[in-house]
Design a protein around this motif. Structure first.
Motif, PDB file in Angstrom:
ATOM      1  N   PRO A 126      96.565  49.255  42.894  1.00  0.00           N
ATOM      2  CA  PRO A 126      95.470  48.987  41.957  1.00  0.00           C
ATOM      3  C   PRO A 126      94.770  47.681  42.278  1.00  0.00           C
ATOM      4  CG  PRO A 126      97.574  48.486  40.940  1.00  0.00           C
ATOM      5  CD  PRO A 126      97.882  49.096  42.275  1.00  0.00           C
ATOM      6  N   GLU A 127      93.548  47.585  41.829  1.00  0.00           N
ATOM      7  CA  GLU A 127      92.798  46.337  41.994  1.00  0.00           C
ATOM      8  C   GLU A 127      93.312  45.308  40.991  1.00  0.00           C
ATOM      9  OE1 GLU A 127      88.189  44.659  41.690  1.00  0.00           O
ATOM     10  OE2 GLU A 127      88.634  46.785  41.350  1.00  0.00           O
ATOM     11  N   LEU A 128      93.384  44.060  41.403  1.00  0.00           N
ATOM     12  CA  LEU A 128      93.810  42.974  40.521  1.00  0.00           C
ATOM     13  C   LEU A 128      92.639  42.040  40.271  1.00  0.00           C
ATOM     14  CD1 LEU A 128      96.174  41.495  39.052  1.00  0.00           C
ATOM     15  CD2 LEU A 128      96.480  40.184  41.160  1.00  0.00           C
ATOM     16  N   ARG A 129      92.427  41.692  39.002  1.00  0.00           N
ATOM     17  CA  ARG A 129      91.388  40.727  38.654  1.00  0.00           C
ATOM     18  C   ARG A 129      91.967  39.694  37.694  1.00  0.00           C
ATOM     19  NH1 ARG A 129      85.815  44.196  37.524  1.00  0.00           N
ATOM     20  NH2 ARG A 129      86.031  45.676  39.254  1.00  0.00           N
ATOM     21  N   VAL A 130      91.292  38.551  37.621  1.00  0.00           N
ATOM     22  CA  VAL A 130      91.738  37.457  36.761  1.00  0.00           C
ATOM     23  C   VAL A 130      90.633  37.119  35.767  1.00  0.00           C
ATOM     24  CG1 VAL A 130      92.510  35.053  36.670  1.00  0.00           C
ATOM     25  CG2 VAL A 130      93.226  36.525  38.570  1.00  0.00           C
ATOM     26  N   ASP A 131      90.999  37.087  34.483  1.00  0.00           N
ATOM     27  CA  ASP A 131      90.080  36.674  33.421  1.00  0.00           C
ATOM     28  C   ASP A 131      90.237  35.165  33.225  1.00  0.00           C
ATOM     29  OD1 ASP A 131      89.189  36.035  30.628  1.00  0.00           O
ATOM     30  OD2 ASP A 131      88.772  38.187  30.586  1.00  0.00           O
ATOM     31  N   PRO A 132      89.151  34.416  33.105  1.00  0.00           N
ATOM     32  CA  PRO A 132      89.252  32.954  33.025  1.00  0.00           C
ATOM     33  C   PRO A 132      89.761  32.409  31.695  1.00  0.00           C
ATOM     34  CG  PRO A 132      86.966  33.642  32.828  1.00  0.00           C
ATOM     35  CD  PRO A 132      87.751  34.870  33.178  1.00  0.00           C
ATOM     36  N   THR A 133      89.994  33.247  30.711  1.00  0.00           N
ATOM     37  CA  THR A 133      90.414  32.746  29.405  1.00  0.00           C
ATOM     38  C   THR A 133      91.768  32.053  29.472  1.00  0.00           C
ATOM     39  OG1 THR A 133      90.847  33.358  27.103  1.00  0.00           O
ATOM     40  CG2 THR A 133      91.535  34.920  28.770  1.00  0.00           C
ATOM     41  N   ALA A 134      91.970  31.085  28.574  1.00  0.00           N
ATOM     42  CA  ALA A 134      93.238  30.363  28.502  1.00  0.00           C
ATOM     43  C   ALA A 134      94.294  31.135  27.721  1.00  0.00           C
ATOM     44  CB  ALA A 134      93.018  28.992  27.850  1.00  0.00           C
ATOM     45  N   THR A 135      93.900  32.209  27.052  1.00  0.00           N
ATOM     46  CA  THR A 135      94.851  33.034  26.311  1.00  0.00           C
ATOM     47  C   THR A 135      95.669  33.869  27.289  1.00  0.00           C
ATOM     48  OG1 THR A 135      93.357  33.186  24.421  1.00  0.00           O
ATOM     49  CG2 THR A 135      95.091  34.853  24.587  1.00  0.00           C
TER      50      THR A 135
END
Length: 321
Positions: A126-135
């Motif tokens: 699967p593709e991996l992505r990163v959300d910039p939120t600190a949560t």
């Protein structure tokens, strides 16, 4: 009784399918009745107007018109459900970027971990992505352009983890969380959850056009969405425990996932105080923690995740096997 065995998961799926099927049938019936009644009202006015002109359409014209009203309404309703699901998927991915584009945080090991875990269970990576939120967040979802209901298993969903999760967990625990998400994909949970989810979205669509709850559509929509949320939750809780077991099988380290769950559950200052998305139907994403609503308030039959203690108890039992 805990439905965590294969037979139990099947029972949960059957129960959820029964509830969701009933909700979908109810939602379609409400739309059909409202459309047909609306058509009848229109024809009543039309008949009065035609009484003043020498035009007298055959009686069978009106039932055909009512049927067309029903078909048009069902077509609109189906389209509205599709738009709602795609809009949520778009919202889940709009801020997420590839790990290589994340500054400051070390992410070089993440892609290799996902690749290794996916190969262990024999699924497309699967593709991996990163959300910039600190949560701290970790969830798996489809892309907005993917089919609403998939019929095959050779798909590549997107795993999203947040910057806050990367900064909160040590590497072994972060890999355990990724293994949990890979377990969901290997168990076909995302596709199955979508099937259970569509009736929920259908019920909520009845409530979205008006702000009040004073009309029949709104009242029926709220009642049906309440019942549908039970179906989603019954199915989801069993799949979460199955994904936890899959993560332990992949990593061989039940302690890492247990530590991650405890650490994230205790991260009160950074946990979302409101729904991550607007509605519970955000089961568009399979989450490692109950971000579909405040975990402390959404409990009982409507809880999307088992209690933390139940998950830790299962992980402890796996450690002693």
């Amino acid at each position: 009784m805990r439905f965590t065995t294969p037979a139990g998961l099947t029972l949960r799926a059957a129960l959820a399918a029964s509830i969701s099927g009933a909700v979908l049938a109810g939602s379609l019936t409400v739309v059909l009745i409202i459309a047909v009644v609306g058509g009848m009202i229109i024809t009543a006015y039309a008949s009065d107007l035609l009484g003043y002109v020498p035009i007298h359409p055959p009686r069978h014209v009106w039932p055909i018109f009512w049927s067309l009203c029903g078909l048009v309404a069902l077509g609109w309703f189906t389209r509205a459900i599709e738009r709602a699901v795609r809009a949520e998927r778009r919202a889940l991915l709009e801020r997420a970027v590839p790990p290589s584009e994340v500054a400051v945080v070390e992410t070089s090991h993440l892609d290799s971990a996902v690749d290794r875990l996916a190969r262990q269970v024999g699924i497309p990576v699967p593709e991996l992505r990163v959300d910039p939120t600190a949560t701290p967040l970790a969830y798996t979802t489809y892309r907005p352009t993917d089919p609403i209901v998939r019929v095959g298993r050779d798909d590549t969903p997107v795993i999203v983890i947040s910057r806050g999760l990367i900064e909160t967990l040590p590497q072994s625990e972060l890999v355990a969380v990724l293994a949990h998400e890979i377990g969901h994909i290997a168990n076909d949970d995302l596709r199955l959850m979508t099937l259970v989810l569509v009736p929920f979205v259908a019920a909520e669509t009845l409530t979205e056009d008006e702000g009040a709850t004073t009309n029949v559509s709104e009242i029926c929509g709220h009642l049906l969405s309440f019942v549908a949320s039970i179906g989603v939750s019954v199915f989801s809780r069993g799949r979460e425990l199955a994904a936890d077991r899959a993560a332990v099988t992949l990593t061989g380290d039940p302690g890492a996932l247990a530590a991650a769950l405890e650490r994230l559950d205790g991260a009160e200052p950074t946990k979302p105080t409101a729904d991550l998305r607007e509605h519970t139907r955000s089961a568009n994403a399979i989450n490692v923690l109950p971000t579909l609503g405040p975990a402390k308030t959404v409990a009982g039959v409507r809880s999307t995740h088992p209690p933390l203690e139940t998950r830790l108890e299962q992980l402890r039992s796996l450690a002693t096997d």
